[in-house]
Write a protein that holds these residues in place. Structure first.
Motif, PDB file in Angstrom:
ATOM      1  N   ILE A 233      34.023  44.142  39.839  1.00  0.00           N
ATOM      2  CA  ILE A 233      34.921  43.499  38.865  1.00  0.00           C
ATOM      3  C   ILE A 233      35.674  42.343  39.518  1.00  0.00           C
ATOM      4  O   ILE A 233      35.801  41.248  38.960  1.00  0.00           O
TER       5      ILE A 233
ATOM      6  N   LEU B 176      37.281  34.518  34.875  1.00  0.00           N
ATOM      7  CA  LEU B 176      37.883  35.434  33.894  1.00  0.00           C
ATOM      8  C   LEU B 176      39.088  36.123  34.533  1.00  0.00           C
ATOM      9  O   LEU B 176      39.160  36.260  35.753  1.00  0.00           O
ATOM     10  N   THR B 177      40.004  36.582  33.701  1.00  0.00           N
ATOM     11  CA  THR B 177      41.109  37.382  34.229  1.00  0.00           C
ATOM     12  C   THR B 177      40.555  38.760  34.613  1.00  0.00           C
ATOM     13  O   THR B 177      39.447  39.131  34.204  1.00  0.00           O
ATOM     14  N   MET B 178      41.346  39.506  35.386  1.00  0.00           N
ATOM     15  CA  MET B 178      40.885  40.818  35.834  1.00  0.00           C
ATOM     16  C   MET B 178      40.598  41.742  34.649  1.00  0.00           C
ATOM     17  O   MET B 178      39.634  42.513  34.643  1.00  0.00           O
ATOM     18  N   GLN B 179      41.430  41.652  33.637  1.00  0.00           N
ATOM     19  CA  GLN B 179      41.260  42.534  32.478  1.00  0.00           C
ATOM     20  C   GLN B 179      39.957  42.204  31.754  1.00  0.00           C
ATOM     21  O   GLN B 179      39.199  43.094  31.370  1.00  0.00           O
ATOM     22  N   GLU B 180      39.704  40.903  31.593  1.00  0.00           N
ATOM     23  CA  GLU B 180      38.465  40.480  30.919  1.00  0.00           C
ATOM     24  C   GLU B 180      37.253  40.869  31.756  1.00  0.00           C
ATOM     25  O   GLU B 180      36.241  41.336  31.225  1.00  0.00           O
TER      26      GLU B 180
ATOM     27  N   GLU C 140      37.028  43.302  33.837  1.00  0.00           N
ATOM     28  CA  GLU C 140      36.862  44.757  33.780  1.00  0.00           C
ATOM     29  C   GLU C 140      36.134  45.161  32.500  1.00  0.00           C
ATOM     30  O   GLU C 140      35.192  45.959  32.527  1.00  0.00           O
ATOM     31  N   ILE C 141      36.557  44.587  31.383  1.00  0.00           N
ATOM     32  CA  ILE C 141      35.920  44.923  30.101  1.00  0.00           C
ATOM     33  C   ILE C 141      34.452  44.518  30.137  1.00  0.00           C
ATOM     34  O   ILE C 141      33.559  45.274  29.735  1.00  0.00           O
ATOM     35  N   SER C 142      34.199  43.303  30.641  1.00  0.00           N
ATOM     36  CA  SER C 142      32.837  42.774  30.660  1.00  0.00           C
ATOM     37  C   SER C 142      31.929  43.617  31.557  1.00  0.00           C
ATOM     38  O   SER C 142      30.824  44.017  31.162  1.00  0.00           O
TER      39      SER C 142
END
Lengths: 127, 283
Positions: free
Chosen positions: A93, A102-106, A108-110
């Motif tokens: 990630i 991408l941000t970390m949250q994005e 992670e989701i991806s």
């Protein structure tokens, strides 16, 4: 009676546990890297025995393996190459976040969605 | 995200709450009024807040006991020195914990707002960062609300209520409501990849997904807007179909962070809010 036995549900993996899992490629998967850097995967399709027996009964041709082909895009290919049995999900990630902006949250989701799909198709396993 | 008073912290603003957190922290938003801060995927601090009709110290103690799952509470006048700054800022601060006092509750008396927090990482530097972050907390009452997270920021007018939000790879979406008016705010990224396949105009038309747009305009290379102001008969048609007749939408290309920022307003009445005010630059 076996017919009425309740199927035991597997305990859902928590987020911290999932992040430290190390994914690796399934041994039955054939994959190669193309000239443009994208990954091409070919894997055997597991059909239910009922359908296999019907095909065997009515088909005159010799039984052949049914495979499915998959081509990954640029991001998917880079994640696939990071699945080497050493990188855990967390480090994948982080690498995707740094490389793609991408941000970390994005990221992670991806990544988790992608890994879940690969797992559903039997292409990877988690340790 | 803009850096705050020094280069080691950054501003986070979510649903009225604004605080300064270390640059190494990321934030997750499980609910409208709940934030979890993480460092390297390790939870550091969680913060919840709620409005209440009455503030009763005994109710606050009970709430803290239920939240922290312990009955050991430190009263306001017996707090450790590390919490003295926090105590001075809010109307009441109580701490709770078994070995370390890492959970707490405080409130703004005048605004009837309760905050519950829990420090999730027990090491000393995490505790220090958590105390500093909580000390920097402020809340916007009866004024325009700043939202600042990930790498963009915007301001919603007073009385806009957060209805829904979602975070997906490359798409962050929040929706707000104020009486008849619905406001959708989207952040799409990365902008360069999206603009290779579609123009700014077609991206906005896809987001709006409304037919019969009456007028459109391009402010400059980096912005595009769409508008729908139907006649009375058309308004009746839209209302019968349970659609908002009036639409105002704008999209901006933020070159600094390689994002596309879009705002779509829809209402049964003519829209008086200017979308440009929502994405005005935050210093």
């Amino acid at each position: 009676m076996k017919f009425f036995e309740q199927k035991t549900k597997q305990a859902a993996i928590t987020r911290p546990e999932a992040l430290v899992c190390v994914p690796h490629h399934s041994s039955s998967v054939y994959w190669s890297e193309r000239e443009d850097g994208t990954i091409f995967i070919e894997y055997k399709l597991d059909l239910k025995p009922f359908f296999v027996s019907i095909v065997r009964k009515f088909s005159k041709q010799p039984e052949r393996k049914i495979t499915k082909k998959l081509q990954l895009d640029e991001t998917g290919s880079s994640v696939w190459k990071m699945i080497d049995g050493r990188n855990d999900v967390k480090s994948i990630i982080k690498a995707v976040s740094e490389n793609s902006g991408l941000t970390m949250q994005e990221a992670e989701i991806s990544v988790t969605t992608f890994l879940r799909e690969l797992g559903r198709r039997g292409l990877i396993q988690l340790q | 995200m803009s850096k705050a008073n020094n280069s080691r912290t950054k501003t986070l603003a979510w649903n009225g709450v604004k605080l300064y957190i270390p640059n190494s922290w990321d934030s997750r938003f499980p609910k409208n009024q709940h934030i979890i801060f993480e460092k390297d995927f390790t939870p550091q601090l969680q913060l919840r807040w709620e409005k209440t009709k009455r503030i009763n110290p005994n109710d606050l103690r009970k709430k803290l006991i239920d939240f922290s799952n312990t009955s050991c509470i430190l009263e306001a006048d017996t707090l450790p020195a590390a919490w003295s700054e926090v105590r001075g800022k809010f109307d009441l601060l109580l701490l709770a914990g078994k070995d370390n006092f890492t959970s707490g509750i405080f409130y703004y008396k005048k605004q009837k707002l309760i905050f519950l927090f829990e420090v999730l990482n027990n090491n000393s530097s995490a505790l220090k960062d958590s105390v500093k972050s909580i000390t920097s907390l402020s809340y916007s009452f009866q004024s325009d609300t700043l939202w600042q997270f990930q790498d963009f920021s915007f301001i919603t007018p007073y009385r806009f209520t957060l209805e829904n939000y979602s975070f997906a790879a490359g798409l962050t979406h929040l929706s707000f409501k104020q009486a008849d008016l619905t406001c959708h705010i989207c952040r799409l990224g990365p902008a360069d990849q999206r603009l290779e396949q579609q123009s700014l105009e077609s991206i906005l038309e896809t987001l709006v997904s409304a037919k019969a747009v009456l007028s459109c305009g391009q402010g400059n290379d980096n912005t595009y807007s769409l508008k729908r102001e139907p006649s009375v008969w058309q308004q009746i048609k839209y209302r019968l179909r349970r659609q908002h007749p009036f639409i105002l939408a704008e999209i901006y290309h933020d070159e600094q962070y390689n994002n596309l920022l879009a705002v779509v307003l829809s209402s049964r009445q003519p829209i008086t809010i200017e979308p440009a005010h929502i994405f005005k630059k935050i210093e």
